[in-house]
Design an enzyme around this catalytic site. Structure first.
Site, PDB file in Angstrom:
ATOM      1  N   CYS A  95     -23.863 -10.272 -32.923  1.00 17.16           N
ATOM      2  CA  CYS A  95     -23.695  -8.909 -32.412  1.00 17.16           C
ATOM      3  C   CYS A  95     -22.322  -8.676 -31.785  1.00 17.16           C
ATOM      4  O   CYS A  95     -22.011  -7.549 -31.419  1.00 17.16           O
ATOM      5  CB  CYS A  95     -24.794  -8.587 -31.404  1.00 17.16           C
ATOM      6  SG  CYS A  95     -24.817  -9.665 -29.954  1.00 17.16           S
ATOM      7  N   GLU A  96     -21.500  -9.725 -31.629  1.00 18.95           N
ATOM      8  CA  GLU A  96     -20.164  -9.540 -31.044  1.00 18.95           C
ATOM      9  C   GLU A  96     -19.188  -8.977 -32.076  1.00 18.95           C
ATOM     10  O   GLU A  96     -19.126  -9.454 -33.207  1.00 18.95           O
ATOM     11  CB  GLU A  96     -19.620 -10.875 -30.511  1.00 18.95           C
ATOM     12  CG  GLU A  96     -20.200 -11.307 -29.187  1.00 18.95           C
ATOM     13  CD  GLU A  96     -21.641 -11.753 -29.299  1.00 18.95           C
ATOM     14  OE1 GLU A  96     -22.335 -11.746 -28.276  1.00 18.95           O
ATOM     15  OE2 GLU A  96     -22.078 -12.084 -30.411  1.00 18.95           O
ATOM     16  N   GLU A 146      -5.170 -41.263 -32.843  1.00 18.41           N
ATOM     17  CA  GLU A 146      -6.474 -40.645 -33.091  1.00 18.41           C
ATOM     18  C   GLU A 146      -6.322 -39.576 -34.180  1.00 18.41           C
ATOM     19  O   GLU A 146      -6.185 -38.391 -33.872  1.00 18.41           O
ATOM     20  CB  GLU A 146      -6.998 -40.035 -31.788  1.00 18.41           C
ATOM     21  CG  GLU A 146      -7.101 -41.052 -30.653  1.00 18.41           C
ATOM     22  CD  GLU A 146      -7.138 -40.406 -29.274  1.00 18.41           C
ATOM     23  OE1 GLU A 146      -7.387 -39.196 -29.192  1.00 18.41           O
ATOM     24  OE2 GLU A 146      -6.911 -41.125 -28.283  1.00 18.41           O
ATOM     25  N   GLY A 166      -8.389 -38.249 -36.387  1.00 18.02           N
ATOM     26  CA  GLY A 166      -9.450 -37.255 -36.352  1.00 18.02           C
ATOM     27  C   GLY A 166      -9.474 -36.255 -37.485  1.00 18.02           C
ATOM     28  O   GLY A 166      -9.802 -36.576 -38.627  1.00 18.02           O
ATOM     29  N   ARG A 172     -14.589 -21.520 -33.991  1.00 17.21           N
ATOM     30  CA  ARG A 172     -13.136 -21.629 -33.840  1.00 17.21           C
ATOM     31  C   ARG A 172     -12.394 -20.296 -33.980  1.00 17.21           C
ATOM     32  O   ARG A 172     -11.476 -20.019 -33.207  1.00 17.21           O
ATOM     33  CB  ARG A 172     -12.572 -22.657 -34.824  1.00 17.21           C
ATOM     34  CG  ARG A 172     -13.081 -24.076 -34.562  1.00 17.21           C
ATOM     35  CD  ARG A 172     -12.437 -25.105 -35.495  1.00 17.21           C
ATOM     36  NE  ARG A 172     -11.051 -25.305 -35.154  1.00 17.21           N
ATOM     37  CZ  ARG A 172     -10.041 -25.001 -35.959  1.00 17.21           C
ATOM     38  NH1 ARG A 172     -10.273 -24.454 -37.157  1.00 17.21           N
ATOM     39  NH2 ARG A 172      -8.795 -25.222 -35.589  1.00 17.21           N
TER      40      ARG A 172
END
Length: 300
Positions: free
Chosen positions: A223-224, A152, A154, A192
């Protein structure tokens, strides 16, 4: 009986399955994307496998045609997958001793790409060659026929096919600590970095020939405090309105994007042969609220 009641014989065929196993193979990547070590939510553990083989062998409605494992993502070393091939071939031999007609082997994926200058992943050809050689050697040592080999790839196929463009807004310098440069996106279009500290490289598209002159922190609009896209980005002097382009966003950006904080997702375009064409339209506020409703009792 298959022909009775108008039912074709195909309705009586057993369901073909593959079993996902936890091989106990560790790899150097972030804990959140390691999936092959023993302390993992994925797959049957080694001390469960023989019981599972025995159970499947007693089910006439199931046919186990293969085994599957996936040890993680963004992996640069070839050795973990070579070790995986040896372990999985051993379990193929054990499966056959329980009468399971295992002829397929899926060794998952996880081959990394070059997000930053320091990343040095093997090519797809090199990775596949190492995988095939390991499977062949393991089968020869176990005197087993070669299986149908699946993988896979990807991210390694599509990760470098896309970039993400942001507009730079304000900046803030904290003396002797850092300079923050704000963009009009962040963790809603790329979760991520905040999820497992992924690293990226960025350039200023409208200043590609300008010399790099500063190291800044690219801050998202949410806001983080953890909404930091790139902690240390080496860029030329930036100004509001500049276009920041982040490389290697083809695999896990739009597919993981959300309407976090009720923000609309950006547009996507494909560029080829000096033409740009729309793939996905930019979401609007009306798109966000189209499913909202209020009971009549709350409307007075």
């Amino acid at each position: 009986q298959g022909g009775q009641g108008g039912q074709g014989s195909d309705s009586q065929l057993p369901t073909r399955i593959m079993l996902r196993l936890t091989p106990g193979i560790d790899c150097h990547t972030h804990d959140y994307i390691r999936t092959g070590h023993l302390d993992s939510k994925f797959g049957f553990d080694p001390d469960q496998i023989e019981a599972v083989f025995a159970f499947i062998g007693q089910q006439p409605n199931l046919t186990c045609v293969g085994l599957h494992a996936h040890i993680g993502s963004q992996i640069f070393e070839r050795q973990p997958h070579q070790d995986l091939a040896e372990v999985m071939v051993q379990w193929m031999e054990k499966a056959k001793s329980y009468g399971l007609p295992v002829t397929e082997l899926n060794l998952g994926g996880g081959l990394g790409i070059r997000y930053t200058e320091s990343d040095d992943p093997p090519s797809i050809d090199e990775w596949v060659q190492a995988l095939c050689q390991a499977v062949k050697a393991a089968c020869e040592s176990q005197n087993l026929p070669l299986p149908k080999l699946l993988c896979e790839p990807g991210r390694s196929l599509i990760g470098t096919a896309c970039v993400t463009a942001y507009t730079i807004g304000s900046s803030k310098t904290v003396p002797e600590i850092r300079t923050y440069v704000a963009i009009d996106g962040g963790m809603s279009d790329n979760p991520r970095p905040i999820t497992y500290q992924s690293l990226y490289r960025a350039v200023v598209a409208n200043k590609m020939s300008a010399p790099v002159s500063e190291t800044v922190t690219i801050a998202g609009k949410h806001c983080e405090s953890g909404d930091i896209l790139i902690k240390e980005a080496s860029l030329p002097q930036t100004e509001p309105g500049d276009i920041l382009v982040v490389m290697g966003t083809g695999a896990y950006n739009y597919s993981m994007a959300s309407n976090y904080n009720r923000l609309p997702r950006p547009a996507a375009v494909v560029v080829a042969n000096q033409e740009a064409k729309m793939l996905l339209r930019r979401e609007t506020y009306q798109d966000l609220i189209r499913q909202d409703c209020l009971p009549d009792s709350l409307l007075g």
